[in-house]
Design a protein around this motif. Structure first.
Motif, short mmCIF file in Angstrom:
data_model
loop_
_atom_site.label_atom_id
_atom_site.label_comp_id
_atom_site.label_asym_id
_atom_site.label_seq_id
_atom_site.Cartn_x
_atom_site.Cartn_y
_atom_site.Cartn_z
N GLN A 37 -6.91 36.65 -23.36
CA GLN A 37 -6.29 36.65 -22.03
C GLN A 37 -5.47 35.39 -21.84
OE1 GLN A 37 -9.51 37.02 -19.22
NE2 GLN A 37 -9.60 39.24 -19.42
N ILE A 38 -4.47 35.51 -20.99
CA ILE A 38 -3.65 34.36 -20.62
C ILE A 38 -4.32 33.63 -19.47
CG2 ILE A 38 -1.39 33.62 -19.81
CD1 ILE A 38 -0.22 36.14 -21.01
N LEU A 39 -4.38 32.32 -19.57
CA LEU A 39 -4.95 31.50 -18.50
C LEU A 39 -3.83 31.01 -17.60
CD1 LEU A 39 -7.57 29.30 -20.39
CD2 LEU A 39 -7.93 31.48 -19.24
N TYR A 40 -3.94 31.32 -16.32
CA TYR A 40 -3.01 30.80 -15.32
C TYR A 40 -3.72 29.69 -14.57
CZ TYR A 40 -0.64 35.17 -16.39
OH TYR A 40 -0.03 36.21 -17.05
N LEU A 41 -3.29 28.46 -14.78
CA LEU A 41 -3.96 27.30 -14.23
C LEU A 41 -3.08 26.63 -13.18
CD1 LEU A 41 -5.26 25.69 -17.56
CD2 LEU A 41 -6.45 27.31 -16.07
N PHE A 42 -3.72 26.25 -12.07
CA PHE A 42 -3.05 25.44 -11.05
C PHE A 42 -3.73 24.08 -11.03
CE2 PHE A 42 -2.69 23.62 -6.81
CZ PHE A 42 -1.32 23.69 -6.62
N THR A 43 -2.92 23.02 -11.06
CA THR A 43 -3.47 21.66 -11.08
C THR A 43 -2.56 20.70 -10.34
OG1 THR A 43 -4.24 19.87 -12.52
CG2 THR A 43 -2.34 21.11 -13.28
N THR A 44 -3.16 19.64 -9.84
CA THR A 44 -2.41 18.55 -9.23
C THR A 44 -2.43 17.32 -10.13
OG1 THR A 44 -4.40 17.89 -8.00
CG2 THR A 44 -2.85 19.35 -6.88
N ARG A 45 -2.90 17.46 -11.37
CA ARG A 45 -2.87 16.36 -12.33
C ARG A 45 -1.54 16.36 -13.08
NH1 ARG A 45 -8.27 14.30 -13.67
NH2 ARG A 45 -7.29 13.43 -15.54
N GLU A 46 -1.25 15.24 -13.76
CA GLU A 46 0.06 15.07 -14.38
C GLU A 46 0.04 15.20 -15.90
OE1 GLU A 46 -1.42 12.62 -12.53
OE2 GLU A 46 -0.51 13.13 -10.58
N GLU A 47 -1.12 15.37 -16.53
CA GLU A 47 -1.19 15.41 -17.98
C GLU A 47 -0.49 16.66 -18.53
OE1 GLU A 47 -4.62 12.98 -16.55
OE2 GLU A 47 -3.64 14.83 -15.97
N PRO A 48 -0.14 16.65 -19.83
CA PRO A 48 0.53 17.81 -20.44
C PRO A 48 -0.32 19.07 -20.36
CG PRO A 48 0.72 15.88 -21.86
CD PRO A 48 -0.23 15.52 -20.76
N ALA A 49 0.35 20.21 -20.54
CA ALA A 49 -0.32 21.50 -20.38
C ALA A 49 -1.46 21.67 -21.39
CB ALA A 49 0.70 22.63 -20.53
N GLU A 50 -1.28 21.19 -22.62
CA GLU A 50 -2.32 21.33 -23.63
C GLU A 50 -3.59 20.58 -23.20
OE1 GLU A 50 0.70 20.31 -24.16
OE2 GLU A 50 1.61 22.02 -25.23
N GLN A 51 -3.43 19.40 -22.62
CA GLN A 51 -4.59 18.66 -22.15
C GLN A 51 -5.26 19.36 -20.97
OE1 GLN A 51 -4.02 14.48 -21.52
NE2 GLN A 51 -2.62 14.25 -23.26
N MET A 52 -4.46 19.99 -20.12
CA MET A 52 -5.03 20.71 -19.00
C MET A 52 -5.84 21.91 -19.47
SD MET A 52 -4.40 19.15 -16.16
CE MET A 52 -4.92 17.79 -17.19
N ALA A 53 -5.35 22.60 -20.47
CA ALA A 53 -6.10 23.73 -21.02
C ALA A 53 -7.40 23.28 -21.65
CB ALA A 53 -5.24 24.48 -22.04
N ALA A 54 -7.35 22.16 -22.38
CA ALA A 54 -8.57 21.63 -22.98
C ALA A 54 -9.55 21.15 -21.91
CB ALA A 54 -8.23 20.48 -23.93
N LEU A 55 -9.01 20.55 -20.85
CA LEU A 55 -9.88 20.08 -19.77
C LEU A 55 -10.53 21.25 -19.05
CD1 LEU A 55 -10.86 17.57 -18.26
CD2 LEU A 55 -8.89 17.79 -16.75
N TYR A 56 -9.78 22.34 -18.86
CA TYR A 56 -10.38 23.51 -18.21
C TYR A 56 -11.48 24.11 -19.09
CZ TYR A 56 -10.96 28.04 -16.01
OH TYR A 56 -11.51 29.15 -15.41
N GLY A 57 -11.39 23.93 -20.40
CA GLY A 57 -12.45 24.41 -21.28
C GLY A 57 -13.79 23.76 -20.98
N GLN A 58 -13.79 22.59 -20.32
CA GLN A 58 -15.04 21.95 -19.94
C GLN A 58 -15.79 22.74 -18.88
OE1 GLN A 58 -16.29 19.12 -21.34
NE2 GLN A 58 -14.54 19.06 -22.73
#
Length: 456
Positions: free
Chosen positions: A306-327
């Motif tokens: 599945q495709i993950l649709y993420l909304f964030t107010t952080r500034e890090e790159p998208a790859e880091q946001m995906a890894a962070l959401y994995g937490q």
């Protein structure tokens, strides 16, 4: 003979371990006598000279959660054997060493425990332990939000406060408690949960309960949530208080935010999220100029379907946001451990007040175990999440029983070091599996279904 298999899915800290009765030292470090005095003063609790005072009752209820069985008899017997003797008041039974083995007085003390006092105990454990481990502003301020349910005993009082689900074919039996939890990503420590009825005229939602937890978040935290919490009302409440957010969105909501087109994989667009008319009608507390400036990211992790649709107010790159959401998955294992190891899959209390007290003190027990895991991980130079929670609970339970028979500080210190070594050696394997759909194995029905007979 039989067998089975089960899948395993500062200085303040150091000072507690050097005191006689190390695990009890942790208890006193988290909740000193000044804390209990303040609670009794604020809640106007008047206690006569007796055995089961407020600190003793709280300590024994934590011992019950540490034990794999956790009966009232085992808790009282551990007190008689010497566990927690430092908490006892100087009353006649204590001076004469005549603490009764009967559980009537302890049971009455449990029933008299105010819910607000139990809630403050859970909050105090989190506040003190989070202060100890907090060091890196970014990494130590990540919190993950989720919800779950707890089955309760079937009594008239609980069935009224927490109605069972309505089934069109046959009536449900068990009252259900809806609970929302907020856990620290790095250590797994939990804030005092928010809860309410899942069904009935006064039913609450996980999103409404989440608001109570957001109001108690440490300053400048980052909130991680799944699609259930990816709505404007929840995110705006966190954003308004200075927290940053990272949540998954449904495909429909992501499409609406993107202006009508479904975001493509790899896209990372900046936008301003404004509430819809439905959001304003459902949540009248949203102010007129409410809006959230953030980013909409569409990613598909390796091996994911599945495709993950993420909304964030952080500034890090998208790859880091995906890894962070994995937490976010850490809270799934935390909820499993809470239900299996701290025995929160079902609360056997028979009144709403006892249910609330048991829930709060179970979270306090969870935080106690997590804090010891934190120290063991620090000594072994590993991440706290790498160590087994079930083995840590078993080691602490064994030490709590053995420590009552330690006659010297040297014996206590040696036993405590053995606990830390045992926990540090129980590392979880590095599992890297492709995501798969959740499979639910049906439970075998060993008894016939209950039939309701009506008299003609």
């Amino acid at each position: 003979m039989d067998g089975t298999a089960k899948a395993k899915h500062d200085t303040r800290v150091e000072s507690a371990t050097r005191e006689p009765g190390a695990i009890f030292g942790w208890f006193r470090q988290m909740m000193p006598q000044e804390f209990f005095d303040r609670v009794k003063r604020d809640l106007e609790i008047v206690e006569n000279s007796c055995v089961f005072t407020l600190p003793v009752t709280v300590w024994l209820m934590i011992l019950q959660r540490l034990s794999p069985v956790g009966t009232l008899e085992t808790a009282v017997e551990q007190l008689r054997q010497g566990s927690g003797r430092e908490l006892l008041e100087d009353c006649k039974r204590v001076r004469d060493d005549r603490i009764s083995a009967h559980t009537g007085a302890y049971g009455q003390a449990r029933r008299n425990l105010p819910v607000e006092a139990a809630r403050r105990v859970a909050e105090e454990t989190f506040r003190n332990l989070y202060t100890v481990v907090s060091g890196h502003p970014e990494h130590d301020r990540l919190f993950v939000l989720d919800g779950s349910t707890i089955r309760l005993a079937h009594t008239a009082a609980l069935a009224k406060a927490y109605p069972a689900a309505r089934n069109p074919r046959r009536p449900s039996h068990w009252p259900i408690l809806l609970v929302t939890v907020l856990h620290h990503v790095k250590t797994g420590m939990a804030m005092a949960p928010a809860f309410g009825p899942m069904h009935g005229p006064e039913a609450v939602s996980e999103q409404a309960l989440a608001g109570e937890l957001i109001d108690r978040l440490p300053p400048q935290s980052t909130l991680i949530g799944d699609r259930n919490f990816g709505i404007f009302a929840v995110l705006w409440r966190a954003h308004r208080q200075g927290h940053r957010v990272l949540t998954r969105l449904t495909a429909q909501r992501a499409q609406r935010l993107a202006g009508g087109a479904v975001p493509e994989v790899g896209s990372d667009m900046e936008l301003v999220w404004e509430p819809s008319g439905y959001d304003r009608r459902a949540h009248p507390e949203i102010v007129a100029d409410a809006r959230i400036a953030g980013r909409l990211i569409a990613v598909k992790p390796e091996g994911a379907k599945q495709i993950l649709y993420l909304f964030t107010t952080r500034e890090e790159p998208a790859e880091q946001m995906a890894a962070l959401y994995g937490q976010r998955w850490t809270i799934e294992t935390d909820l499993r451990s809470l239900k299996e190891q701290v025995r929160l899959h079902q609360i056997a209390a028979k009144s709403p007040t006892m249910v609330a007290s048991e829930l709060f003190l179970a979270v306090a027990t969870w935080n106690l175990i997590r804090s010891v895991i934190q120290q063991a991980a620090h000594q072994a130079s590993v991440e706290p999440r790498r160590l087994s929670f079930s083995r840590a609970r078993a080691a602490l339970s064994a030490f709590a029983q053995a420590s009552a028979h330690h006659r010297s500080p040297q014996e206590q210190d040696r036993g405590w070091q053995l606990v830390l070594e045992s926990i540090a050696q129980c590392k979880l394997p590095n599992r890297k599996r492709p995501p798969t759909p959740r499979l639910v194995w049906p439970r075998v029905q060993t008894f016939p279904k209950r039939k309701v007979l009506t008299l003609a």
